[in-house]
Write an enzyme that holds these catalytic residues in place. Structure first.
Site, mmCIF file in Angstrom:
data_model
loop_
_atom_site.group_PDB
_atom_site.id
_atom_site.type_symbol
_atom_site.label_atom_id
_atom_site.label_comp_id
_atom_site.label_asym_id
_atom_site.label_seq_id
_atom_site.Cartn_x
_atom_site.Cartn_y
_atom_site.Cartn_z
ATOM 1 N N LYS A 213 99.308 81.902 61.145
ATOM 2 C CA LYS A 213 100.491 81.502 60.365
ATOM 3 C C LYS A 213 100.692 79.982 60.405
ATOM 4 O O LYS A 213 100.934 79.340 59.382
ATOM 5 C CB LYS A 213 101.729 82.211 60.937
ATOM 6 C CG LYS A 213 103.032 81.706 60.416
ATOM 7 C CD LYS A 213 103.184 82.006 58.944
ATOM 8 C CE LYS A 213 104.291 81.194 58.318
ATOM 9 N NZ LYS A 213 104.601 81.623 56.977
ATOM 10 N N CYS A 267 109.626 75.688 56.240
ATOM 11 C CA CYS A 267 108.340 76.227 56.725
ATOM 12 C C CYS A 267 107.282 75.146 56.836
ATOM 13 O O CYS A 267 106.860 74.791 57.928
ATOM 14 C CB CYS A 267 107.860 77.308 55.769
ATOM 15 S SG CYS A 267 109.129 78.506 55.392
#
Ligand code: SAJ
Length: 416
Positions: A213, A267
């Protein structure tokens, strides 16, 4: 092992709510859990607390069918999906307090047999820490981070990877990486995600899933940083970066991303720091990319201010405040930062702001007496300097005649 029939989704934000509604559509009984009473009430009325295409109809449908309800208390369920924020604690270290609070609340209601999946993006080792935290609270249960004892509860990590603006499509179709603390943990989590995810479910260990991720978002950040650096170099050399990019991208193995006024959102601008924190001496490129992208708002604001000073009594239009195109989310938005910097540098200058995806100015801009929210047409008509900060599709409709005689600062290459 019994089939999973109920799931609690902890955190009803940008990831948790779409996940909850997808699980409900997949046939499970879903209980959304959130500390915020307002969000719980809205979801129970079938409403969405934020705008995302196709989400609102899915939420109202799932609530009406009795498949989805929300509450503040942690319920007993067969599965738990933890989708709470992991912001900065300062000095770019992850604040894991929301993850810790969620894990402890889940620990309090476990009966044995459940699967707990961490979806929140987190530094390497966090999934294991969730298991350790639960073990500390529940000495009566075996947790999977302790080898050689069959666990009573399964723990896995399945990082979210949906793109804001396309969440409801991508949540059903993207491939997912599922990392278990043991292979059995991963297999149990696969059962859960198979109920709504049609993409490939790639199984690995928890620490690898965590790094996958972080690598995804750091990859994007580094590539945007290259585009931004190239734009600064082209500007100095008097070259058009958009033309350079377009021609370079004709090469079959080159795909330069779009330069812009900086990287925003919660993010791409955040996750690379978790890699830097894990190996500061090695993550040199990752850290430099962050520095390049973080510098873009200040650079852009300086350019707008310098251009405006060429006018005796300038008026400025800032088009767009969101962190990217066609969303209303203004978290960590470079456009907000740029507008605030320009407003502070030119307190006597009126700054027209148009943001069609947001109902009002964010708090940071409300402090400036010289910033007014209006629509794009008025903002452009009333201004001498036009700064296009976000490439919202609706700004494409702006005609060349509307911009005639004005200085245009197009940070997104939309009108190039
Ligand atoms: N941006 C550019 N140039 C580009 C692309 C993006 O300046 O060529 C800027 C955008 O304007 C925005 C920022 O970067 O300010 C981030 O936008 P984004 O579209 O790259 O990504 P997010 O933050 O909306 O979503 C990302 C996605 N990650 C990747 O594409 C690797 C998404 O799949 C993740 O689920 C999400 O982060 C997340 O939650 O981690």
């Amino acid at each position: 092992m019994t089939a999973l029939s109920s799931v609690a989704v902890v955190g009803l934000g940008y990831i948790g709510l779409p996940t909850a509604v997808s699980l409900a559509t997949g046939g499970l009984e879903v209980i959304g859990v959130d500390v915020n009473a307002g969000i719980v009430e809205r979801v129970n009325r079938g409403e969405t607390p934020f705008a995302e295409p196709d989400l609102s109809v899915a939420v109202s449908g799932a609530v009406a069918m009795g498949r989805l309800r929300a509450q503040q208390e942690m319920p007993q369920a067969d599965a738990y999906v933890i989708a709470v924020p992991t912001p900065f604690a300062g000095d770019h270290q992850a604040d894991l307090s929301y993850v810790t609070a969620a894990a402890e609340a889940v620990a309090g209601v476990l009966r044995g047999g459940e699967v707990i999946v961490l979806e929140s993006t987190a530094p390497p080792g966090t999934t294991r820490r969730v298991s350790e935290l639960i073990a500390a609270r529940r000495p009566d249960l075996h947790l999977p981070h302790v080898p050689d004892v069959p666990p009573d509860v399964h723990v896995a990590h399945c990082p979210e990877r949906v793109l804001p603006g396309r969440i409801m499509i991508e949540i059903a179709t993207n491939d997912r990486v599922i990392g278990g603390l043991t292979p059995a943990c991963a297999a149990r989590a696969v059962e859960l995600y198979r109920t709504f995810c049609h993409g490939e479910l790639i199984v690995t260990d928890a620490a690898s899933a965590e790094m996958v991720k972080l690598a995804e978002n750091a990859y994007r950040d580094v590539n945007i940083a290259f585009a931004n650096e190239l734009s600064l170099i082209c500007q100095r050399l008097g070259l058009d970066v958009w033309e350079i990019r377009q021609m370079a991208n004709h090469h079959p193995r080159v795909d330069i991303l779009r330069p812009g006024p900086g990287v925003g959102g919660h993010c791409v601008a955040v996750d690379p720091w978790f890699i830097v924190a894990a190996a500061p001496d090695l993550a040199r490129l990752t850290a430099t990319a962050r520095a390049v992208n973080d510098h873009m708002p200040a650079h852009t604001a300086e350019q707008i201010v310098a251009t405006s000073r060429r006018f005796r009594d300038p008026r400025i239009a800032c088009l767009g405040l969101a962190f990217k195109a066609d969303v209303g989310d203004m978290r960590e938005s470079p456009a907000v930062d740029i507008t605030a910097r320009v407003a502070a540098a030119l307190p006597e200058v009126k700054i027209h702001v148009a943001e069609p995806h947001a109902p009002g100015l964010p708090g940071r801009l409300g402090e400036f007496g010289n910033v007014v929210l209006t629509d794009a047409e008025h903002a452009i008509a009333d201004s001498d300097v036009i700064a296009l900060l976000v490439d919202h599709s609706c700004f494409r409709a702006v005609k060349k005649t509307q911009l005639a005689g004005k200085v245009v600062y197009d940070t997104r290459g939309m009108w190039a």
